[in-house]
Design an enzyme around this catalytic site. Structure first.
Site, PDB file in Angstrom:
ATOM      1  N   CYS A  89       0.817  -1.230   0.000  1.00 45.27           N
ATOM      2  CA  CYS A  89       0.000   0.000   0.000  1.00 45.27           C
ATOM      3  C   CYS A  89       0.843   1.269   0.000  1.00 45.27           C
ATOM      4  O   CYS A  89       0.318   2.359  -0.220  1.00 45.27           O
ATOM      5  CB  CYS A  89      -0.941  -0.001   1.200  1.00 45.27           C
ATOM      6  SG  CYS A  89      -2.160  -1.320   1.107  1.00 45.27           S
TER       7      CYS A  89
ATOM      8  N   HIS B 180      -3.157   7.251   2.981  1.00 47.93           N
ATOM      9  CA  HIS B 180      -3.599   5.985   2.383  1.00 47.93           C
ATOM     10  C   HIS B 180      -4.994   5.650   2.912  1.00 47.93           C
ATOM     11  O   HIS B 180      -5.235   5.703   4.123  1.00 47.93           O
ATOM     12  CB  HIS B 180      -2.590   4.895   2.752  1.00 47.93           C
ATOM     13  CG  HIS B 180      -3.054   3.517   2.410  1.00 47.93           C
ATOM     14  ND1 HIS B 180      -3.507   3.186   1.151  1.00 47.93           N
ATOM     15  CD2 HIS B 180      -3.150   2.387   3.171  1.00 47.93           C
ATOM     16  CE1 HIS B 180      -3.854   1.910   1.147  1.00 47.93           C
ATOM     17  NE2 HIS B 180      -3.652   1.411   2.351  1.00 47.93           N
TER      18      HIS B 180
ATOM     19  N   ASN C 273     -10.226   0.242   0.208  1.00 48.37           N
ATOM     20  CA  ASN C 273      -8.764   0.272   0.153  1.00 48.37           C
ATOM     21  C   ASN C 273      -8.316  -0.355  -1.176  1.00 48.37           C
ATOM     22  O   ASN C 273      -8.417  -1.570  -1.355  1.00 48.37           O
ATOM     23  CB  ASN C 273      -8.199  -0.500   1.350  1.00 48.37           C
ATOM     24  CG  ASN C 273      -6.680  -0.520   1.383  1.00 48.37           C
ATOM     25  OD1 ASN C 273      -6.025  -0.172   0.399  1.00 48.37           O
ATOM     26  ND2 ASN C 273      -6.128  -0.951   2.494  1.00 48.37           N
TER      27      ASN C 273
HETATM   28  N1  COA Z   1     -18.535  -7.899  10.737  1.00 55.70           N
HETATM   29  C1  COA Z   1     -19.091  -8.019  11.938  1.00 55.70           C
HETATM   30  N2  COA Z   1     -18.394  -8.257  13.054  1.00 55.70           N
HETATM   31  C2  COA Z   1     -17.058  -8.355  12.918  1.00 55.70           C
HETATM   32  C3  COA Z   1     -16.404  -8.241  11.678  1.00 55.70           C
HETATM   33  C4  COA Z   1     -17.205  -8.004  10.557  1.00 55.70           C
HETATM   34  N3  COA Z   1     -16.680  -7.860   9.318  1.00 55.70           N
HETATM   35  N4  COA Z   1     -15.077  -8.376  11.868  1.00 55.70           N
HETATM   36  C5  COA Z   1     -14.892  -8.584  13.173  1.00 55.70           C
HETATM   37  N5  COA Z   1     -16.102  -8.575  13.824  1.00 55.70           N
HETATM   38  C6  COA Z   1     -16.357  -8.699  15.252  1.00 55.70           C
HETATM   39  C7  COA Z   1     -15.272  -9.465  15.980  1.00 55.70           C
HETATM   40  O1  COA Z   1     -15.539 -10.847  16.003  1.00 55.70           O
HETATM   41  C8  COA Z   1     -15.322  -8.843  17.343  1.00 55.70           C
HETATM   42  O2  COA Z   1     -16.401  -9.406  18.055  1.00 55.70           O
HETATM   43  P1  COA Z   1     -16.312  -9.647  19.644  1.00 55.70           P
HETATM   44  O3  COA Z   1     -16.151  -8.273  20.242  1.00 55.70           O
HETATM   45  O4  COA Z   1     -17.621 -10.290  19.967  1.00 55.70           O
HETATM   46  O5  COA Z   1     -15.119 -10.518  19.850  1.00 55.70           O
HETATM   47  C9  COA Z   1     -15.670  -7.390  17.075  1.00 55.70           C
HETATM   48  O6  COA Z   1     -16.336  -7.378  15.808  1.00 55.70           O
HETATM   49  C10 COA Z   1     -14.475  -6.472  17.017  1.00 55.70           C
HETATM   50  O7  COA Z   1     -13.511  -7.073  16.144  1.00 55.70           O
HETATM   51  P2  COA Z   1     -12.119  -6.396  15.858  1.00 55.70           P
HETATM   52  O8  COA Z   1     -11.311  -7.305  15.012  1.00 55.70           O
HETATM   53  O9  COA Z   1     -11.589  -5.914  17.167  1.00 55.70           O
HETATM   54  O10 COA Z   1     -12.605  -5.125  14.998  1.00 55.70           O
HETATM   55  P3  COA Z   1     -11.800  -3.833  14.654  1.00 55.70           P
HETATM   56  O11 COA Z   1     -12.469  -2.659  15.229  1.00 55.70           O
HETATM   57  O12 COA Z   1     -10.310  -3.994  14.910  1.00 55.70           O
HETATM   58  O13 COA Z   1     -12.011  -3.751  13.084  1.00 55.70           O
HETATM   59  C11 COA Z   1     -10.753  -4.063  11.059  1.00 55.70           C
HETATM   60  C12 COA Z   1     -11.462  -4.757  12.226  1.00 55.70           C
HETATM   61  C13 COA Z   1     -10.135  -5.128  10.159  1.00 55.70           C
HETATM   62  C14 COA Z   1     -11.791  -3.267  10.283  1.00 55.70           C
HETATM   63  C15 COA Z   1      -9.669  -3.110  11.634  1.00 55.70           C
HETATM   64  O14 COA Z   1      -8.890  -3.803  12.578  1.00 55.70           O
HETATM   65  C16 COA Z   1      -8.775  -2.519  10.583  1.00 55.70           C
HETATM   66  O15 COA Z   1      -9.235  -1.806   9.710  1.00 55.70           O
HETATM   67  N6  COA Z   1      -7.464  -2.790  10.706  1.00 55.70           N
HETATM   68  C17 COA Z   1      -6.517  -2.249   9.738  1.00 55.70           C
HETATM   69  C18 COA Z   1      -6.515  -3.131   8.516  1.00 55.70           C
HETATM   70  C19 COA Z   1      -5.839  -2.454   7.349  1.00 55.70           C
HETATM   71  O16 COA Z   1      -5.876  -1.269   7.228  1.00 55.70           O
HETATM   72  N7  COA Z   1      -5.221  -3.255   6.473  1.00 55.70           N
HETATM   73  C20 COA Z   1      -4.572  -2.766   5.306  1.00 55.70           C
HETATM   74  C21 COA Z   1      -3.419  -1.924   5.675  1.00 55.70           C
HETATM   75  S1  COA Z   1      -2.724  -1.216   4.316  1.00 55.70           S
END
Ligand code: COA
Length: 330
Positions: free
Chosen positions: A118, A257, A287
């Site tokens: 990215c 980004h 993204n």
């Molecule tokens: N839909 C619904 N629920 C979801 C889910 C989805 N797509 N993904 C995860 N959950 C749930 C989890 O199981 C968790 O449930 P729990 O609280 O009962 O255990 C809860 O939602 C929180 O999950 P979590 O993984 O902590 O969510 P988050 O706030 O970290 O969001 C991302 C997840 C992936 C959106 C976030 O971490 C993110 O954007 N990270 C950066 C990724 C990125 O930018 N990658 C490319 C970089 S260039």
């Protein structure tokens, strides 16, 4: 700001391409256990674009370059060098840049790919600027293009919510006055396990065994990546501004980004920039990996004025990250 170069590379044209096919949050509700409400709240994304089967990254790169040529009356035959930032090349070899040259009917161009995930567009922009600054290349096209949907498991809710396809292109030319001012680009291989596509390379070649099949798709530890992205991008921006004796008040537009709206907001907050100066277009394209930064500038090009100072910042797999400063000249 001090004039610190004899010759600058300046952006003289910009183009973009987004596929027409959409993958909405409603589509993802059907494919995996998720909800429109959750996705919007946690990512700010409503839909992503998906390139149709049978077309490849090079097709989007070509479309972005052609859009640029049409909008700015540029001729592809004037291009001296093409750099394609991508982590989803058409094939392992030849480079996507070679394929782009063929599709544009160019045979006298220095063309190559650059993979920094990215952060690829910022890496390639600095590389392209350096080519122009040497005086050896006068018309350099830098493209960020990814058909990342080929590597995203549509049913995996930990990744399918974020990623979409697209391409953005800029044309660089020499200028004695101003243009791309400076950049700070970094990498740290300790990030490999937190964000990767392991399959299809030499460590896990495709051979249809189960052992390799599990590495087919993009995997990430979202929480680790989120935190590291915010810290890395804001630190790089601060260091680059300081190095150039600038403050955040001097910046007209921050283009981060487009990974997650919450990441973009957190970087803006950490830098203390006014909210309306932090551009984002993530809601309708998600993204798009190396394409997010040129696509975002392209979408807002009518708001950006000649002379405006742009601070660009990216973070991606590797980890790789960095920031660039440039004065807009169009
Ligand atoms: N839909 C619904 N629920 C979801 C889910 C989805 N797509 N993904 C995860 N959950 C749930 C989890 O199981 C968790 O449930 P729990 O609280 O009962 O255990 C809860 O939602 C929180 O999950 P979590 O993984 O902590 O969510 P988050 O706030 O970290 O969001 C991302 C997840 C992936 C959106 C976030 O971490 C993110 O954007 N990270 C950066 C990724 C990125 O930018 N990658 C490319 C970089 S260039």
């Amino acid at each position: 700001m001090l004039k610190n170069k004899q010759q600058y590379a300046q952006i003289t044209a910009i183009g973009g391409y987004l596929p027409t096919q959409k993958r909405t949050n409603a589509d993802l509700e059907r494919l995996s256990d998720t909800s429109d409400e959750w996705i919007i709240k946690r990512t700010g994304i409503k839909e992503r674009r998906i390139l149709e089967d049978g077309l490849a990254t090079s097709d989007m790169a070509v479309a972005a370059i052609q859009e640029l040529c049409t909008s700015y009356q540029k001729k592809a035959r004037d291009i001296d060098a093409i750099l394609i930032a991508t982590s989803s090349p058409d094939m392992p070899m030849p480079s996507t840049a070679n394929i782009v040259c063929e599709k544009l009917q160019l045979s006298n161009v220095w063309a190559f790919d650059l993979n920094a995930a990215c952060s690829g567009f910022l890496y390639a922009l600095d590389m392209g600027a350096a080519l122009v600054e040497t005086g050896r290349y006068k018309n350099v096209v830098v493209v960020g293009a990814d058909k990342i949907s080929s590597f995203v498991d549509r049913t995996d809710r930990s990744t399918n919510i974020l990623f979409g396809d697209g391409a953005g292109a800029v044309w660089l030319e020499p200028s004695p006055e101003t243009g791309i001012l400076d950049a700070l680009l970094l990498s740290d291989g300790k990030g490999v396990d937190y964000l990767n596509i392991k399959g299809g390379g030499t460590q896990y070649p495709y051979d249809a065994t189960d052992w390799n099949a599990e590495h087919r798709y993009l995997k990430q530890d979202g929480k680790v990546v989120f935190k590291k992205a915010v810290t890395a991008m804001s630190t790089a921006c601060k260091e680059l501004l300081q190095k150039n004796n600038l403050s955040i008040e001097d910046v007209h537009w921050l283009v981060a980004h487009q990974a997650n709206k919450r990441i973009i907001d957190a970087v803006g907050k950490e830098l203390g920039i006014e909210e309306q100066k932090a551009l984002n277009n993530i809601t309708y394209s998600g993204n798009t990996i190396a394409a997010t930064i040129p696509l975002c500038i392209w979408e807002f090009k009518h708001q950006i004025k000649k002379g405006d100072l742009l601070l660009l910042t990216a973070f991606g797999a590797g980890f790789s990250w960095g920031a660039s400063l440039l004065q807009w000249n169009i």
